[in-house]
Design a protein around this motif. Structure first.
Motif, PDB file in Angstrom:
ATOM      1  N   THR A 111     -14.024  65.672  -5.663  1.00 50.81           N
ATOM      2  CA  THR A 111     -13.375  66.988  -5.560  1.00 50.81           C
ATOM      3  C   THR A 111     -12.746  67.388  -6.881  1.00 50.81           C
ATOM      4  O   THR A 111     -12.898  68.527  -7.352  1.00 50.81           O
ATOM      5  CB  THR A 111     -12.311  66.964  -4.447  1.00 50.81           C
ATOM      6  OG1 THR A 111     -12.944  66.705  -3.189  1.00 50.81           O
ATOM      7  CG2 THR A 111     -11.563  68.278  -4.377  1.00 50.81           C
ATOM      8  N   GLY A 169     -12.047  58.501   1.575  1.00 52.38           N
ATOM      9  CA  GLY A 169     -11.185  59.547   1.053  1.00 52.38           C
ATOM     10  C   GLY A 169     -10.974  59.437  -0.441  1.00 52.38           C
ATOM     11  O   GLY A 169     -10.911  60.447  -1.153  1.00 52.38           O
ATOM     12  N   GLY A 199      -4.839  66.755   5.609  1.00 51.14           N
ATOM     13  CA  GLY A 199      -5.362  66.734   4.254  1.00 51.14           C
ATOM     14  C   GLY A 199      -4.674  65.726   3.356  1.00 51.14           C
ATOM     15  O   GLY A 199      -5.266  65.227   2.405  1.00 51.14           O
ATOM     16  N   ALA A 248     -10.995  70.993   8.299  1.00 51.34           N
ATOM     17  CA  ALA A 248     -11.835  71.266   7.130  1.00 51.34           C
ATOM     18  C   ALA A 248     -13.297  71.421   7.500  1.00 51.34           C
ATOM     19  O   ALA A 248     -14.008  72.270   6.940  1.00 51.34           O
ATOM     20  CB  ALA A 248     -11.664  70.161   6.091  1.00 51.34           C
ATOM     21  N   ALA A 257      -9.872  69.956   2.819  1.00 46.92           N
ATOM     22  CA  ALA A 257      -9.358  68.692   3.337  1.00 46.92           C
ATOM     23  C   ALA A 257      -8.526  68.961   4.570  1.00 46.92           C
ATOM     24  O   ALA A 257      -7.817  69.968   4.652  1.00 46.92           O
ATOM     25  CB  ALA A 257      -8.514  67.975   2.281  1.00 46.92           C
ATOM     26  N   CYS A 314     -16.104  69.148   1.515  1.00 45.74           N
ATOM     27  CA  CYS A 314     -14.913  69.159   2.365  1.00 45.74           C
ATOM     28  C   CYS A 314     -14.758  67.807   3.048  1.00 45.74           C
ATOM     29  O   CYS A 314     -15.749  67.204   3.484  1.00 45.74           O
ATOM     30  CB  CYS A 314     -15.011  70.261   3.409  1.00 45.74           C
ATOM     31  SG  CYS A 314     -14.902  71.937   2.698  1.00 45.74           S
ATOM     32  N   VAL A 315     -13.527  67.341   3.130  1.00 48.71           N
ATOM     33  CA  VAL A 315     -13.214  66.037   3.699  1.00 48.71           C
ATOM     34  C   VAL A 315     -12.381  66.236   4.961  1.00 48.71           C
ATOM     35  O   VAL A 315     -11.381  66.967   4.945  1.00 48.71           O
ATOM     36  CB  VAL A 315     -12.420  65.163   2.708  1.00 48.71           C
ATOM     37  CG1 VAL A 315     -12.343  63.725   3.207  1.00 48.71           C
ATOM     38  CG2 VAL A 315     -13.034  65.223   1.322  1.00 48.71           C
ATOM     39  N   THR A 316     -12.793  65.588   6.039  1.00 52.73           N
ATOM     40  CA  THR A 316     -12.068  65.718   7.299  1.00 52.73           C
ATOM     41  C   THR A 316     -11.889  64.346   7.932  1.00 52.73           C
ATOM     42  O   THR A 316     -12.378  63.335   7.417  1.00 52.73           O
ATOM     43  CB  THR A 316     -12.811  66.678   8.247  1.00 52.73           C
ATOM     44  OG1 THR A 316     -11.965  67.002   9.352  1.00 52.73           O
ATOM     45  CG2 THR A 316     -14.115  66.074   8.756  1.00 52.73           C
ATOM     46  N   SER A 325     -12.161  62.362  -2.979  1.00 56.13           N
ATOM     47  CA  SER A 325     -11.137  63.009  -3.800  1.00 56.13           C
ATOM     48  C   SER A 325     -11.529  63.010  -5.275  1.00 56.13           C
ATOM     49  O   SER A 325     -11.307  64.008  -5.980  1.00 56.13           O
ATOM     50  CB  SER A 325      -9.791  62.302  -3.611  1.00 56.13           C
ATOM     51  OG  SER A 325      -9.380  62.356  -2.269  1.00 56.13           O
ATOM     52  N   ASN A 352      -6.667  62.647   3.905  1.00 54.70           N
ATOM     53  CA  ASN A 352      -8.080  62.793   3.547  1.00 54.70           C
ATOM     54  C   ASN A 352      -8.298  62.865   2.041  1.00 54.70           C
ATOM     55  O   ASN A 352      -9.298  62.366   1.531  1.00 54.70           O
ATOM     56  CB  ASN A 352      -8.667  64.038   4.200  1.00 54.70           C
ATOM     57  CG  ASN A 352      -8.736  63.957   5.706  1.00 54.70           C
ATOM     58  OD1 ASN A 352      -8.733  64.979   6.369  1.00 54.70           O
ATOM     59  ND2 ASN A 352      -8.789  62.755   6.276  1.00 54.70           N
ATOM     60  N   TRP A 353      -7.406  63.552   1.327  1.00 52.75           N
ATOM     61  CA  TRP A 353      -7.474  63.590  -0.129  1.00 52.75           C
ATOM     62  C   TRP A 353      -6.516  62.549  -0.676  1.00 52.75           C
ATOM     63  O   TRP A 353      -5.300  62.742  -0.656  1.00 52.75           O
ATOM     64  CB  TRP A 353      -7.088  64.976  -0.646  1.00 52.75           C
ATOM     65  CG  TRP A 353      -8.263  65.909  -0.772  1.00 52.75           C
ATOM     66  CD1 TRP A 353      -9.586  65.594  -0.730  1.00 52.75           C
ATOM     67  CD2 TRP A 353      -8.198  67.331  -0.988  1.00 52.75           C
ATOM     68  NE1 TRP A 353     -10.357  66.711  -0.898  1.00 52.75           N
ATOM     69  CE2 TRP A 353      -9.543  67.792  -1.060  1.00 52.75           C
ATOM     70  CE3 TRP A 353      -7.159  68.237  -1.127  1.00 52.75           C
ATOM     71  CZ2 TRP A 353      -9.847  69.136  -1.269  1.00 52.75           C
ATOM     72  CZ3 TRP A 353      -7.465  69.576  -1.333  1.00 52.75           C
ATOM     73  CH2 TRP A 353      -8.803  70.016  -1.408  1.00 52.75           C
TER      74      TRP A 353
END
Length: 442
Positions: free
Chosen positions: A114, A107, A135, A54, A50, A80-82, A111, A138-139
């Protein structure tokens, strides 16, 4: 007396080179490969990431695991979160773009996935968490009773209040099911976990980078309540209820949920400033380091840096003041901008067109405040001609500063710093060049 000619092209090129050196020192391809853990025999590598870096970190990590360790998609996977506009091409690692600085539904969904992936990891698996600044947005996995809309409202209020990043992250950790050590707590039994982080926070505190999803949280619900009371007392009722519910306290140092975890910072603001200092020496300037963790109101820090620069100019010193950290802006007007652009505008006013001083201030991630778009400016340049050129357009710099409209001011002059997404983030970068007065344009 204010200069009214055009910017000195050589000085502008030097400022750009200093900014670029700082960014390049923190790129994933430079910092990440040597730290990637070797997979266990027969085990899987699960990449979870994140932040603004990321996408680039996932791209580099995937390539290393393919080429160095010969892993295929049966043993290498991840999510992966960006930030929107910061994605990178990958084969097997899924990249999702989500909101920043205000979180969005993308997001939230990422999450949840994830957390599920981490929970499904087995005892022969290695979870590699790739973290960078951004991050925290993003998360986003709100605790029970708190909606995404509530988190968005609180985020906007805290950003506008002048709260520090440490304060904002303290609150975030206590309102999340993934931050504040909860990702580590969610992993499957026996799965190893290694976090590789690019630091964007003052003092490189792991609990602050992306709000510390894999480390113990030293702050408390009481701390979070005090911050909200001070900076966002009108936050939604659900926020106040959640911060009064002891179930939302975070794991603390010594908690066994952190057994079998490892945490490494692979790039940090100090390394980027050191790279900029080396570049400064090669250009003939004496670098003067003001610190990599500066905090405070952008216009107040600018006033102090102006005083330092003016003294050096009086002494005839050819130097560059270098600093990092994360400044804040307390919104008073209806303009657009960010802390780097506001710093630059306040600095220009304080210098009053001094013929020997120029500067750049920019966020190393490529964007500074703004609408949240990847095309937002990263910061701005100033030079001895800034105020004079603005005056010829009928623009009063003090009025623009009072309105918090630094973007409008520098956009009219063509002096915005626009590198585009850099795919990394080691926070703000500022360089103030003190050159010989005779080099400046008349």
């Amino acid at each position: 007396m204010t200069a009214t000619g055009g910017p000195d092209a050589t000085i502008r090129a030097h400022l750009t080179a200093l900014f670029q050196a700082a960014v390049d020192a923190a790129r994933a391809e430079t910092a990440l490969p040597e730290h990637l853990p070797t997979p266990a025999p027969g085990g899987r590598i699960l990449l979870l990431g994140a932040g603004k870096a990321a996408g680039a970190m996932a791209e580099v990590a995937e390539r290393v695991y393919r080429e160095r360790d010969g892993l295929g998609p049966d043993r290498l996977s991840g999510l992966c979160v960006t930030r929107h506009g910061y994605g990178r091409p990958t084969r097997w690692i899924e990249i999702i773009e989500a909101g920043h600085p205000v979180p969005d539904q993308a997001g939230v969904a990422a999450s949840a996935r994830t957390l599920a992936l981490a929970a499904a990891a087995g005892p022969r698996d290695q979870i590699v968490v790739l973290l960078s600044g951004g991050g925290s947005a993003n998360w986003v996995a709100p605790v029970a009773g708190v909606s995404l809309a509530d988190k968005q409202a609180l985020t906007r209020a805290l950003l506008a209040s002048g709260a520090t990043i440490d304060e904002i992250n303290t609150v975030r950790r206590h309102l999340s099911r993934i931050k504040g050590g909860r990702l580590a707590a969610a992993r499957g039994s026996g799965a190893a976990l290694t976090t590789l982080a690019i630091s964007d926070v003052p003092r490189d505190d792991p609990a602050a980078i992306a709000s510390g999803p894999t480390v113990a949280d030293p702050t408390t619900l009481e701390d979070a309540r005090a911050i909200v009371a001070r900076h966002a007392p009108d936050a939604p009722d659900s926020i106040h209820r959640a911060l009064n519910d002891t179930v939302n306290e975070t794991p603390k140092p010594g908690d066994p949920v952190f057994d079998g975890t490892d945490y490494r910072i692979i790039a940090r603001p100090a390394l980027s400033l050191a790279a900029a200092a080396e570049t400064a020496r090669s250009l003939g300037y004496t670098p003067i380091m003001l610190g990599d963790s500066l905090e405070g109101e952008a216009r107040e820090v600018a006033a102090e840096h102006a005083r330092r620069a003016l003294q050096l100019a009086r002494d005839g010193t050819r130097a560059v003041l270098l600093s990092g950290g994360e400044l804040t802006v307390t919104l008073r007007g209806d303009g657009s901008g960010g802390p780097n652009q506001e710093y630059a505008l306040a600095l220009a006013l304080a210098l009053e067109g001094h013929p020997a001083i120029s500067a750049v201030a920019g966020d190393t991630d490529g964007t500074d405040g703004g609408s949240g778009a990847a095309s937002d400016p990263a910061g701005a340049f100033i030079d001895p001609t800034t105020l004079g050129r603005a005056a010829r357009l009928g623009h009063d710099a003090a009025v623009f500063l009072a309105r918090n409209d630094s973007t409008g001011f520098f956009n009219a002059l063509g002096d915005l710093l626009r590198p585009g997404p850099t795919h990394t983030n080691v926070n703000d970068f500022r360089a103030v060049i003190i050159d010989k007065a005779e080099r400046s344009q008349p």
